[in-house]
Design a protein around this motif. Structure first.
Motif, PDB file in Angstrom:
ATOM      1  N   ASN A  44       0.842  -1.192   0.000  1.00  0.00           N
ATOM      2  CA  ASN A  44       0.000   0.000   0.000  1.00  0.00           C
ATOM      3  C   ASN A  44       0.881   1.247   0.000  1.00  0.00           C
ATOM      4  N   VAL A  45       0.467   2.250  -0.756  1.00  0.00           N
ATOM      5  CA  VAL A  45       1.261   3.473  -0.901  1.00  0.00           C
ATOM      6  C   VAL A  45       0.414   4.685  -0.527  1.00  0.00           C
ATOM      7  N   LEU A  46       1.001   5.588   0.258  1.00  0.00           N
ATOM      8  CA  LEU A  46       0.361   6.870   0.580  1.00  0.00           C
ATOM      9  C   LEU A  46       1.123   7.973  -0.131  1.00  0.00           C
ATOM     10  N   GLN A  92      -8.279  -7.159  -8.973  1.00  0.00           N
ATOM     11  CA  GLN A  92      -7.067  -7.515  -9.727  1.00  0.00           C
ATOM     12  C   GLN A  92      -6.362  -6.289 -10.315  1.00  0.00           C
ATOM     13  N   GLY A  93      -6.922  -5.105 -10.079  1.00  0.00           N
ATOM     14  CA  GLY A  93      -6.296  -3.880 -10.564  1.00  0.00           C
ATOM     15  C   GLY A  93      -5.848  -2.999  -9.419  1.00  0.00           C
ATOM     16  N   THR A  94      -5.891  -1.685  -9.646  1.00  0.00           N
ATOM     17  CA  THR A  94      -5.438  -0.705  -8.657  1.00  0.00           C
ATOM     18  C   THR A  94      -6.606   0.177  -8.236  1.00  0.00           C
ATOM     19  N   LEU A  95      -6.756   0.381  -6.934  1.00  0.00           N
ATOM     20  CA  LEU A  95      -7.780   1.273  -6.386  1.00  0.00           C
ATOM     21  C   LEU A  95      -7.075   2.492  -5.797  1.00  0.00           C
ATOM     22  N   LEU A 126     -11.133   0.615   7.012  1.00  0.00           N
ATOM     23  CA  LEU A 126     -10.087  -0.190   7.633  1.00  0.00           C
ATOM     24  C   LEU A 126     -10.467  -1.664   7.655  1.00  0.00           C
ATOM     25  N   SER A 127     -11.709  -1.953   7.974  1.00  0.00           N
ATOM     26  CA  SER A 127     -12.169  -3.336   8.042  1.00  0.00           C
ATOM     27  C   SER A 127     -12.014  -4.040   6.697  1.00  0.00           C
ATOM     28  N   SER A 128     -12.386  -3.369   5.618  1.00  0.00           N
ATOM     29  CA  SER A 128     -12.281  -3.971   4.280  1.00  0.00           C
ATOM     30  C   SER A 128     -10.822  -4.178   3.875  1.00  0.00           C
ATOM     31  N   ILE A 129      -9.965  -3.222   4.227  1.00  0.00           N
ATOM     32  CA  ILE A 129      -8.547  -3.347   3.879  1.00  0.00           C
ATOM     33  C   ILE A 129      -7.921  -4.514   4.637  1.00  0.00           C
ATOM     34  N   GLN A 130      -8.253  -4.628   5.919  1.00  0.00           N
ATOM     35  CA  GLN A 130      -7.696  -5.703   6.736  1.00  0.00           C
ATOM     36  C   GLN A 130      -8.148  -7.081   6.266  1.00  0.00           C
ATOM     37  N   ASN A 131      -9.441  -7.192   5.969  1.00  0.00           N
ATOM     38  CA  ASN A 131     -10.020  -8.493   5.610  1.00  0.00           C
ATOM     39  C   ASN A 131      -9.858  -8.837   4.135  1.00  0.00           C
ATOM     40  N   LYS A 132      -9.447  -7.848   3.333  1.00  0.00           N
ATOM     41  CA  LYS A 132      -9.340  -8.037   1.883  1.00  0.00           C
ATOM     42  C   LYS A 132     -10.652  -8.559   1.303  1.00  0.00           C
ATOM     43  N   LYS A 155     -22.838 -11.517   3.016  1.00  0.00           N
ATOM     44  CA  LYS A 155     -21.885 -12.416   2.373  1.00  0.00           C
ATOM     45  C   LYS A 155     -20.625 -11.645   1.982  1.00  0.00           C
ATOM     46  N   PRO A 156     -19.469 -11.991   2.553  1.00  0.00           N
ATOM     47  CA  PRO A 156     -18.228 -11.305   2.178  1.00  0.00           C
ATOM     48  C   PRO A 156     -17.783 -11.676   0.766  1.00  0.00           C
ATOM     49  N   ILE A 157     -17.267 -10.708   0.040  1.00  0.00           N
ATOM     50  CA  ILE A 157     -16.758 -10.910  -1.321  1.00  0.00           C
ATOM     51  C   ILE A 157     -15.272 -10.585  -1.305  1.00  0.00           C
ATOM     52  N   ASN A 158     -14.454 -11.566  -1.622  1.00  0.00           N
ATOM     53  CA  ASN A 158     -13.004 -11.351  -1.615  1.00  0.00           C
ATOM     54  C   ASN A 158     -12.597 -10.426  -2.760  1.00  0.00           C
ATOM     55  N   VAL A 159     -11.692  -9.508  -2.462  1.00  0.00           N
ATOM     56  CA  VAL A 159     -11.189  -8.586  -3.492  1.00  0.00           C
ATOM     57  C   VAL A 159      -9.665  -8.572  -3.459  1.00  0.00           C
ATOM     58  N   ASP A 160      -9.078  -8.529  -4.632  1.00  0.00           N
ATOM     59  CA  ASP A 160      -7.623  -8.488  -4.782  1.00  0.00           C
ATOM     60  C   ASP A 160      -7.271  -7.163  -5.444  1.00  0.00           C
ATOM     61  N   ILE A 161      -6.802  -6.202  -4.659  1.00  0.00           N
ATOM     62  CA  ILE A 161      -6.507  -4.872  -5.198  1.00  0.00           C
ATOM     63  C   ILE A 161      -5.131  -4.397  -4.749  1.00  0.00           C
ATOM     64  N   ARG A 162      -4.582  -3.470  -5.527  1.00  0.00           N
ATOM     65  CA  ARG A 162      -3.421  -2.681  -5.094  1.00  0.00           C
ATOM     66  C   ARG A 162      -3.989  -1.360  -4.608  1.00  0.00           C
ATOM     67  N   LEU A 163      -3.753  -1.020  -3.338  1.00  0.00           N
ATOM     68  CA  LEU A 163      -4.341   0.183  -2.751  1.00  0.00           C
ATOM     69  C   LEU A 163      -3.334   1.329  -2.746  1.00  0.00           C
ATOM     70  N   ILE A 164      -3.753   2.459  -3.323  1.00  0.00           N
ATOM     71  CA  ILE A 164      -2.961   3.689  -3.286  1.00  0.00           C
ATOM     72  C   ILE A 164      -3.864   4.795  -2.752  1.00  0.00           C
ATOM     73  N   CYS A 165      -3.398   5.529  -1.759  1.00  0.00           N
ATOM     74  CA  CYS A 165      -4.171   6.635  -1.193  1.00  0.00           C
ATOM     75  C   CYS A 165      -3.398   7.934  -1.374  1.00  0.00           C
ATOM     76  N   ALA A 166      -4.123   9.044  -1.345  1.00  0.00           N
ATOM     77  CA  ALA A 166      -3.475  10.351  -1.483  1.00  0.00           C
ATOM     78  C   ALA A 166      -4.202  11.379  -0.637  1.00  0.00           C
ATOM     79  N   THR A 167      -3.466  12.381  -0.193  1.00  0.00           N
ATOM     80  CA  THR A 167      -4.064  13.469   0.572  1.00  0.00           C
ATOM     81  C   THR A 167      -3.133  14.671   0.583  1.00  0.00           C
ATOM     82  N   ASN A 168      -3.709  15.841   0.784  1.00  0.00           N
ATOM     83  CA  ASN A 168      -2.902  17.041   0.991  1.00  0.00           C
ATOM     84  C   ASN A 168      -2.879  17.421   2.466  1.00  0.00           C
TER      85      ASN A 168
END
Length: 454
Positions: free
Chosen positions: A177-179, A247-250, A267-273, A282-295
């Motif tokens: 994960n990248v900030l 399978q992509g980038t969020l 946070l819950s979704s990121i932790q549990n993927k 019903k939980p749905i598994n997701v495979d993502i690359r997480l990038i966040c940004a802020t000023n």
């Protein structure tokens, strides 16, 4: 009649005639050839929905190898065509070999008419399915290209930018994960797109979400999706941004604008993927690359109780700070020229150039709005330009910002430079008039300009 095309390949003309009579009333076009050597040069082979192919063409040979050879040749040229193999020598191992090589089915001679017609209909439906899947994949690929399209690539060669891009290149190949932090308008989204472009997920989607624009009551639906009837306007099941980015980038932009309640759900979704759609359990598994940004200064927000520390740790495996434009002096004119060419083409004003004084004005300005402000400034200048040369007066800048930033006090030399530049701007580059206004000689003005590098 089915709108399908069938090609019959058999060296026995009686077989071909019998098949033509049987199939011509149900399928729009039935064509036959008796020599398999014609297959290699047959025009538009891929246009046929079905090929009925004999397995033996040489007298006294019943191994089926000839048919398997031509099966491979057909599938090379027409991979989505359904091929039905025909033979009078029905061995199980031969049928298995044909199916492994890609045949849709296997028919024994002599055949039962009803069974043969059923086999052909099934093969036709298989062909339709293959075409639909191929078209869907093509559309998906095109859609990903449109979503990922980014014409404004990273432009510049300053040391500050080079350092950032070197870090991006190191991090991109991983899934950490990248900030990304930095002032407004510095190009944080472009850095995120560069991370995606250089990653192993580059052929998948890049989903951009502006967290600051999502209403709190729609947060879960937008990010995690919802089921039909889960709330008033939920008229159908809908995937959220997490699922869309599978399978992509969020890319979650302006993450510092989230309320504490939304931070907890994120946070819950990121932790549990995984995500749970609104109205479902019903939980749905997701495979993502997480990038966040802020000023925002998230560490200060944590200390002020406005941002969850555990969420910051989750999104901040790698931190990339994007430098403001005022720290990228070497890039200002490069970016200005980039935007000049872009907007000159857009507004059909070829041959536009920026004169030296205008370039000096752009270099002197502190650009509080960073690259975004420079882009808008260049677009406005191109639109309003009357000639082929852009002068200082063509660039409408916020003169209050010429005092630079509070934490960057002016030296006497800098104040003198700004006074000289402003005088030249007011007199459209007339050195004599500018010198007169400043109370110095024209030669002194020249000397001062030469001293500061003009």
């Amino acid at each position: 009649m089915v709108n399908g095309k069938i090609l019959l390949v058999d060296d026995n003309k009686s077989i071909l005639s019998a098949l033509e009579i049987l199939l011509q009333f149900e399928y729009k076009e039935v064509t036959s050839i008796s020599n398999p050597n014609q297959i290699s040069s047959y025009p538009d082979l891929q246009s046929f929905d079905i090929v009925l192919l004999d397995m033996n063409f040489s007298a006294g040979v019943n191994t089926g190898n000839e048919g398997l050879f031509w099966l491979r040749e057909i599938l090379k040229k027409a991979p989505h065509t359904s091929v039905i193999m025909m033979t009078a020598y029905g061995a199980v191992d031969l049928a298995v070999r044909a199916l492994k090589e890609g045949a849709a089915d296997f028919i024994l001679k002599p055949w039962n008419n009803e069974r043969l017609m059923a086999t052909v209909r099934t093969a036709y439906e298989l062909r339709k399915s293959k075409k639909e899947i191929h078209n869907l994949k093509q559309k998906e690929s095109n859609l990903k290209q449109v979503i990922n399209a980014d014409k404004n690539l990273m432009v510049g060669q300053s040391k500050a930018l080079t350092n950032v891009l070197n870090l991006v290149a190191k991090v991109a190949k991983t899934d950490v994960n990248v900030l990304i932090t930095g002032e407004n308008g510095t190009g944080k989204e472009l850095i995120a797109r560069e991370l995606h472009r250089l990653s192993s997920r580059k052929d998948e989607v890049f989903i951009n979400v502006d967290m600051g624009s999502i209403a709190e009551n729609l947060f879960e639906s937008e990010l995690f999706g919802h089921t039909k009837g889960s709330f008033t306007d939920a008229k159908e099941d809908r995937a959220g941004k997490f699922e869309a980015a599978h399978q992509g980038t969020l890319f979650l932009d302006e993450i510092g604008n989230l309320s504490l309640q939304m931070q907890a759900k994120l946070l819950s979704s990121i932790q549990n993927k995984s995500v749970v759609r609104v109205g479902s359990n019903k939980p749905i598994n997701v495979d993502i690359r997480l990038i966040c940004a802020t000023n925002c200064n998230l560490e200060k927000m944590v200390s002020d109780g406005l941002f969850r520390e555990d969420l910051l740790y989750r999104i901040n495996t790698i931190h990339i700070e994007v430098p403001p434009l005022r720290e990228r002096d070497d890039d200002i004119l490069i970016l200005a020229d980039f935007f000049l060419k872009k907007f000159a083409q857009k507004y059909d004003k070829p041959g536009l150039k920026i004169n030296n004084l205008a370039q000096e004005k752009l270099m002197e300005y502190p650009w509080p709005g960073n690259i975004r402000e420079l882009q808008h400034t260049m677009e406005r200048a191109v639109i309003l330009s009357d000639g082929n040369v852009l002068k200082p007066s063509d660039f409408l800048l916020n003169t209050k910002s010429n005092l630079l930033l509070d934490h960057q006090p002016l030296t006497l030399n800098e104040m003198e430079q700004q006074m000289i530049f402003k005088a030249l701007e007011q007199h459209d580059g007339n050195y004599s008039a500018a010198a007169e206004q400043l109370g110095i000689s024209r030669q002194t003005l020249y000397n001062k300009l030469k001293k500061k590098g003009d």
